[in-house]
Design an enzyme around this catalytic site. Structure first.
Site, PDB file in Angstrom:
ATOM      1  N   SER A  39      28.074  37.334 -84.083  1.00  0.00           N
ATOM      2  CA  SER A  39      29.094  36.824 -83.233  1.00  0.00           C
ATOM      3  C   SER A  39      29.326  37.427 -81.623  1.00  0.00           C
ATOM      4  O   SER A  39      30.020  36.845 -80.830  1.00  0.00           O
ATOM      5  CB  SER A  39      30.489  37.262 -83.976  1.00  0.00           C
ATOM      6  OG  SER A  39      30.605  38.583 -83.920  1.00  0.00           O
ATOM      7  N   LYS A 110      35.103  42.627 -81.324  1.00  0.00           N
ATOM      8  CA  LYS A 110      35.166  41.492 -80.366  1.00  0.00           C
ATOM      9  C   LYS A 110      35.402  41.905 -78.844  1.00  0.00           C
ATOM     10  O   LYS A 110      35.783  43.030 -78.819  1.00  0.00           O
ATOM     11  CB  LYS A 110      36.347  40.570 -80.828  1.00  0.00           C
ATOM     12  CG  LYS A 110      36.282  40.087 -82.050  1.00  0.00           C
ATOM     13  CD  LYS A 110      35.154  38.931 -82.455  1.00  0.00           C
ATOM     14  CE  LYS A 110      34.823  38.707 -83.878  1.00  0.00           C
ATOM     15  NZ  LYS A 110      33.691  37.688 -84.243  1.00  0.00           N
TER      16      LYS A 110
END
Length: 226
Positions: A39, A110
């Site tokens: 990701s 993230k």
């Protein structure tokens, strides 16, 4: 026989001391973090072991736009985890703290795109994310990916963060939780630390340099337009 036993005892005690020291160091200062998914490509790859700086936000410094952070997603990205075997959980937690196992299912990595008060919009006429009216040139986004195929227009509540993966088409991030309790916002107090280095494998060793993508973003409520 007695001398040999004492020698083994000293070795065992030294091993226990070293393990406890490493665990304490990992808990409070610098924690290895194994990357389990793609990701955050191309910045981070599957199998990379980050070194997460747990002191980065301990002395009054808050997460900034562009920071790559590790956080506990309980209550924002995932619901409260079901109770499991406490012994198994403890062993897995210790292995994860040493970077030897995948992180807990509630831990995520993230990039911060919006901080408290920011208005984050996607997308402008050029297909870019806007923060406080300023288009952001996100050169770290995975090649060929759009900044987002999901349109959104949100204002980040104070004390929370809007986060996204660099591999936008392969990342479940704040966008995926817009309709859920919390709206995909990560509370600042849930941030574990800032990812400052890739420590393993050796060929991937690198310092994660700060991005200048948000340099021209004005303060929230400034009325600036991109």
């Amino acid at each position: 026989m007695g001398s040999s036993w004492l020698s083994w005892r000293r070795t065992g005690l030294l091993g226990v001391f070293c393990t406890v020291f490493v665990l304490l160091f990992s808990t409070f200062v610098l924690q290895p973090f194994l990357i389990p998914s793609g990701s955050m490509e191309p910045t981070l790859r599957v199998g990379d072991r980050l070194l997460v700086n747990k002191l980065a936000y301990r002395f009054g410094t808050a997460p900034q736009r562009g920071d790559v952070i590790v956080f506990d997603g309980t209550g924002s990205f995932v619901q409260e985890p079901a109770g499991g075997n406490p012994v198994t959980g403890l062993l897995h937690g210790a292995a994860a703290a040493l970077g030897l196992a995948e992180p807990a299912e509630t831990d995520f990595v993230k990039r911060v795109v919006g901080v408290g008060g920011d208005r984050v919009v996607c997308c402008d006429k050029g297909g870019r994310v806007e923060v406080n009216g300023r288009a952001v040139d996100e050169r770290y986004v995975y090649a060929g990916d759009a900044p987002s195929r999901v349109p959104f227009d949100i204002v980040v509540p104070e004390g929370t963060l809007w986060v996204m993966g660099d591999h936008r088409s392969n990342s479940r991030d704040s966008r995926d939780h817009l309709g859920e309790p919390g709206g995909g916002m990560v509370p600042v107090e849930r941030v574990i630390g800032r990812a400052d280095w890739i420590g393993w494998p050796v060929g991937r060793w690198a310092v994660l340099e700060p991005t200048d993508a948000f340099r021209e973003v004005p303060a929230p409520g400034s009325g600036a337009h991109g």
